[in-house]
Design a protein around this motif. Structure first.
Motif, PDB file in Angstrom:
ATOM      1  N   ALA A 255       0.844  -1.204   0.000  1.00 33.14           N
ATOM      2  CA  ALA A 255       0.000   0.000   0.000  1.00 33.14           C
ATOM      3  C   ALA A 255       0.877   1.251   0.000  1.00 33.14           C
ATOM      4  N   PHE A 256       0.480   2.245  -0.816  1.00 38.82           N
ATOM      5  CA  PHE A 256       1.167   3.535  -0.911  1.00 38.82           C
ATOM      6  C   PHE A 256       0.194   4.621  -0.452  1.00 38.82           C
ATOM      7  N   TYR A 257       0.642   5.487   0.467  1.00 37.12           N
ATOM      8  CA  TYR A 257      -0.224   6.529   1.006  1.00 37.12           C
ATOM      9  C   TYR A 257       0.429   7.893   0.799  1.00 37.12           C
ATOM     10  N   ASN A 258      -0.249   8.804   0.122  1.00 34.02           N
ATOM     11  CA  ASN A 258       0.186  10.200   0.136  1.00 34.02           C
ATOM     12  C   ASN A 258      -0.937  11.035   0.756  1.00 34.02           C
ATOM     13  N   LYS A 259      -0.899  12.338   0.601  1.00 38.36           N
ATOM     14  CA  LYS A 259      -1.870  13.202   1.290  1.00 38.36           C
ATOM     15  C   LYS A 259      -3.295  13.011   0.777  1.00 38.36           C
ATOM     16  N   ILE A 260      -3.430  12.611  -0.494  1.00 42.34           N
ATOM     17  CA  ILE A 260      -4.776  12.614  -1.070  1.00 42.34           C
ATOM     18  C   ILE A 260      -5.265  11.245  -1.536  1.00 42.34           C
ATOM     19  N   GLN A 261      -4.400  10.243  -1.618  1.00 42.56           N
ATOM     20  CA  GLN A 261      -4.869   8.970  -2.133  1.00 42.56           C
ATOM     21  C   GLN A 261      -4.072   7.798  -1.562  1.00 42.56           C
ATOM     22  N   THR A 262      -4.696   6.635  -1.649  1.00 44.67           N
ATOM     23  CA  THR A 262      -4.063   5.363  -1.286  1.00 44.67           C
ATOM     24  C   THR A 262      -4.208   4.410  -2.455  1.00 44.67           C
ATOM     25  N   ILE A 263      -3.113   3.806  -2.858  1.00 42.20           N
ATOM     26  CA  ILE A 263      -3.171   2.804  -3.920  1.00 42.20           C
ATOM     27  C   ILE A 263      -2.487   1.533  -3.435  1.00 42.20           C
ATOM     28  N   THR A 264      -2.810   0.426  -4.064  1.00 40.44           N
ATOM     29  CA  THR A 264      -2.126  -0.833  -3.764  1.00 40.44           C
ATOM     30  C   THR A 264      -1.551  -1.394  -5.053  1.00 40.44           C
ATOM     31  N   LYS A 265      -0.460  -2.111  -4.909  1.00 41.54           N
ATOM     32  CA  LYS A 265       0.112  -2.858  -6.030  1.00 41.54           C
ATOM     33  C   LYS A 265       0.480  -4.244  -5.523  1.00 41.54           C
ATOM     34  N   GLU A 266       0.156  -5.244  -6.332  1.00 38.94           N
ATOM     35  CA  GLU A 266       0.358  -6.631  -5.944  1.00 38.94           C
ATOM     36  C   GLU A 266       1.526  -7.230  -6.723  1.00 38.94           C
ATOM     37  N   ALA A 267       2.252  -8.123  -6.067  1.00 33.09           N
ATOM     38  CA  ALA A 267       3.409  -8.774  -6.684  1.00 33.09           C
ATOM     39  C   ALA A 267       3.351 -10.264  -6.387  1.00 33.09           C
ATOM     40  N   SER A 268       3.582 -11.069  -7.407  1.00 37.04           N
ATOM     41  CA  SER A 268       3.549 -12.529  -7.242  1.00 37.04           C
ATOM     42  C   SER A 268       4.922 -13.031  -6.815  1.00 37.04           C
ATOM     43  N   PHE A 269       5.115 -14.352  -6.902  1.00 39.33           N
ATOM     44  CA  PHE A 269       6.384 -14.952  -6.498  1.00 39.33           C
ATOM     45  C   PHE A 269       7.337 -15.094  -7.673  1.00 39.33           C
ATOM     46  N   LEU A 270       7.290 -14.155  -8.599  1.00 42.52           N
ATOM     47  CA  LEU A 270       8.233 -14.100  -9.705  1.00 42.52           C
ATOM     48  C   LEU A 270       9.078 -12.848  -9.563  1.00 42.52           C
ATOM     49  N   LYS A 271      10.237 -12.848 -10.191  1.00 46.09           N
ATOM     50  CA  LYS A 271      10.995 -11.598 -10.311  1.00 46.09           C
ATOM     51  C   LYS A 271      10.251 -10.735 -11.316  1.00 46.09           C
ATOM     52  N   GLN A 272       9.764  -9.588 -10.881  1.00 46.36           N
ATOM     53  CA  GLN A 272       8.852  -8.794 -11.697  1.00 46.36           C
ATOM     54  C   GLN A 272       9.242  -7.320 -11.723  1.00 46.36           C
ATOM     55  N   PHE A 273       8.910  -6.685 -12.851  1.00 52.26           N
ATOM     56  CA  PHE A 273       8.866  -5.232 -12.882  1.00 52.26           C
ATOM     57  C   PHE A 273       7.418  -4.870 -13.142  1.00 52.26           C
ATOM     58  N   ILE A 274       6.794  -4.187 -12.196  1.00 49.82           N
ATOM     59  CA  ILE A 274       5.353  -3.934 -12.230  1.00 49.82           C
ATOM     60  C   ILE A 274       5.101  -2.467 -12.564  1.00 49.82           C
ATOM     61  N   ASN A 275       4.463  -2.217 -13.697  1.00 49.14           N
ATOM     62  CA  ASN A 275       4.124  -0.854 -14.097  1.00 49.14           C
ATOM     63  C   ASN A 275       2.952  -0.320 -13.280  1.00 49.14           C
ATOM     64  N   LEU A 276       2.949   0.983 -13.043  1.00 50.72           N
ATOM     65  CA  LEU A 276       1.782   1.650 -12.477  1.00 50.72           C
ATOM     66  C   LEU A 276       1.008   2.326 -13.593  1.00 50.72           C
ATOM     67  N   ASN A 277      -0.260   2.046 -13.655  1.00 52.47           N
ATOM     68  CA  ASN A 277      -1.102   2.724 -14.630  1.00 52.47           C
ATOM     69  C   ASN A 277      -1.677   4.011 -14.047  1.00 52.47           C
ATOM     70  N   LEU A 278      -1.948   3.978 -12.732  1.00 48.23           N
ATOM     71  CA  LEU A 278      -2.476   5.156 -12.045  1.00 48.23           C
ATOM     72  C   LEU A 278      -1.396   6.230 -11.907  1.00 48.23           C
ATOM     73  N   ASN A 279      -1.829   7.460 -11.831  1.00 49.94           N
ATOM     74  CA  ASN A 279      -0.908   8.578 -11.637  1.00 49.94           C
ATOM     75  C   ASN A 279      -0.763   8.809 -10.136  1.00 49.94           C
ATOM     76  N   PHE A 280       0.381   8.418  -9.574  1.00 48.47           N
ATOM     77  CA  PHE A 280       0.602   8.547  -8.137  1.00 48.47           C
ATOM     78  C   PHE A 280       1.832   9.410  -7.901  1.00 48.47           C
ATOM     79  N   LYS A 281       1.615  10.568  -7.256  1.00 55.30           N
ATOM     80  CA  LYS A 281       2.690  11.527  -6.979  1.00 55.30           C
ATOM     81  C   LYS A 281       3.215  11.316  -5.562  1.00 55.30           C
ATOM     82  N   ILE A 282       4.531  11.411  -5.456  1.00 56.08           N
ATOM     83  CA  ILE A 282       5.167  11.377  -4.139  1.00 56.08           C
ATOM     84  C   ILE A 282       5.124  12.797  -3.574  1.00 56.08           C
ATOM     85  N   ASP A 283       4.284  13.015  -2.554  1.00 55.79           N
ATOM     86  CA  ASP A 283       4.325  14.301  -1.855  1.00 55.79           C
ATOM     87  C   ASP A 283       4.994  14.056  -0.494  1.00 55.79           C
TER      88      ASP A 283
END
Length: 516
Positions: A255-283
């Motif tokens: 889970a990622f939390y900034n001032k205005i939103q919370t998103i989750t990203k899931e990862a399996s048991f593989l070596k992965q590079f997981i793209n974010l489709n949502l626009n999530f800013k680090i504040d």
């Protein structure tokens, strides 16, 4: 590829199931390695097709943005670049292929990147059906790619350098490992994971771990996550995955939390590079931790199955790094009619077109087809003989009543009734009964050998047939009961079984005579 004193050295930075964004991430992560490189080969179209048009995880606009960033950055390195556009035939609709193909060719043309278009080659030589024969069309035969690789090595000197008359307005990219973040609570455990291809430092985020992005990453956009979940120090109440398929169903949720939103990203048991489709800013502040509150998943991820009854969530996540971009460059947010791109085409100039390096696949197909035409009948003959034998054995066995007639009890009873109709029959009866039992034993053994080789040939239980009740009635007939009585007499011959059979046969005949 790097040219060393003893020849070429090869470095593979690719990761399965990844798009152009992972290629960009690895190039930035290994920028020191690439300073001495002779040739950089990149490919991403297969996974982009599947991410957008099969799994629907990513938007086509984000794919376009990532390819723009990748090719612009590659061109700025002033190294020889070769872009492979591979043939993919799992997706049968041509529109997605045309759209992705146009994007790659347009940007290769813009930045002067060398290009090999395998899909165009397949279409030119009518090899679409051949392209679906291996791996469902997702990948092509290894021997084809091996020969292509040999041709590329022999042509290194012929590849052109990129153009230089462009402005690199890419944003500043940053790579943040968990050790670069501030630990708010819990602990961060560092381990090393290594196999035949990869060697990575991994940071485990446990259920009680909470991290905060430091101010140097403020106002950055989170683009992707590099993860490698593993079973070290396993404490879950279920077993770790035992194979590749099980790896897809066991996942972590971050889970990622900034001032205005919370998103989750899931990862399996593989070596992965997981793209974010949502626009999530680090504040400031922005935190990450395990999704313990069961926050709803915001978007699907390729090779992560979270919706199945077999899916299981773990209480940790093993992270290599996060990939971010500062908001100081071009994010390519222009409005583009991507559907219209499917109708467009562009030509790669001759000096950048290296389709001639593709091996003669149409010749390979001709050789394979001719070989199969000649050898398939030879290879299939034993199987066909086995099928024919089984068909002969299964004649009249399609119904339960017919199968009862093939039981030894019925066969013996029938032999008894027929033989008892004449004096000659009585004299021949011992020989007929002996032959009947021997023939039944032979047929039974042949059937058992057949199903041992192919369990699918096993006949279903009698109760599965529509005339099951009739079959049960058939087992109550005189013929069947006489046979059963004789089989019992055979087993107890030393106790006077045949004498008992004589009186039992008389009783059965009277019983059935009275019924009639």
């Amino acid at each position: 590829m790097i040219l060393g004193g003893g020849g070429l050295e090869f470095y593979n930075l690719a990761l399965g199931g990844s798009t152009a964004l992972q290629n960009l991430y690895e190039i930035i992560r290994h920028k020191e390695l690439l300073k001495n490189t002779e040739l950089i080969i990149t490919e991403s179209n297969v996974n982009e097709l599947h991410e957008v048009f099969v799994h629907c995880d990513l938007s086509i606009s984000n794919i376009y943005r990532d390819i723009c960033w990748l090719y612009k950055h590659l061109a700025s390195l002033n190294k020889k670049i070769l872009v492979l556009y591979l043939a993919e035939y799992f997706i049968k609709d041509n529109s997605p292929h045309n759209t992705i193909n146009y994007i790659h060719k347009k940007l290769c043309l813009e930045y002067g990147l060398n290009f090999v278009d395998m899909r165009k080659y397949f279409e030119k030589h009518h090899l679409e059906e051949f392209g679906r024969r291996f791996d469902g069309g997702i990948h092509q035969f290894e021997f084809i790619m091996r020969e292509l690789g040999k041709n590329i090595i022999q042509s290194i000197q012929n590849f052109k350098l990129p153009k230089t008359d462009f402005c690199n307005d890419n944003p500043s990219f940053k790579i943040c490992t968990p050790k670069d973040m501030k630990i708010i609570c819990g602990e961060l455990i560092k381990t090393n994971m290594k196999n035949s291809m990869y060697d990575e430092d991994i940071y485990r985020i446990n259920s009680n771990t909470r991290l905060k992005f430091t101010q140097q990453f403020n106002n950055c956009t989170l683009l992707g996550i590099h993860s490698w979940n593993n079973a070290s120090q396993w404490k879950e109440k279920f077993n770790p995955p035992a194979n590749w398929n099980e790896c897809l169903y066991i996942y972590s949720s971050l889970a990622f939390y900034n001032k205005i939103q919370t998103i989750t990203k899931e990862a399996s048991f593989l070596k992965q590079f997981i793209n974010l489709n949502l626009n999530f800013k680090i504040d400031y502040p922005t935190f990450i931790g395990i999704n313990k509150n069961n926050s709803s998943f915001k978007e699907k991820n390729v090779h992560v199955i979270t919706w199945s009854d077999k899916s299981k969530q773990i209480n940790f996540c093993d992270i290599i790094a996060f990939f971010l971009a500062k908001n100081d460059g071009n994010f390519h947010q222009e409005q583009i009619d991507f559907n219209a791109l499917a109708e467009k085409d562009t030509q790669i100039p001759k000096e950048y077109n290296f389709d001639h390096l593709i091996p003669p696949i149409e010749l390979y197909k001709e050789i394979i087809d001719e070989y199969c035409i000649r050898t398939d009948p030879i290879k299939l003959t034993p199987l066909q003989n086995q099928i024919n034998e089984l068909k002969r054995f299964n004649e009249n066995l399609n119904l339960a009543k017919a199968r009862v007639h093939k039981h030894l009890a019925y066969k013996l009873g029938l032999a008894l009734i027929i033989s008892s109709k004449s004096l000659l029959g009585y004299l021949r009866m011992p020989f007929i009964l002996s032959y009947t039992k021997a023939q039944h034993s032979f047929e039974l053994k042949k059937y058992q050998n057949a199903i041992a080789k192919n369990p699918n040939l096993k006949l279903p239980p009698l109760e599965n047939y529509p005339d099951y009740k009739e079959a049960l009635q058939e087992k109550q007939c005189l013929t069947y009961k006489l046979g059963l009585a004789l089989m019992q007499a055979d087993k107890t011959w030393y106790k006077g079984g045949y004498v008992k059979f004589y009186f039992e046969s008389k009783r059965l005949k009277r019983e059935f005579k009275n019924k009639v």
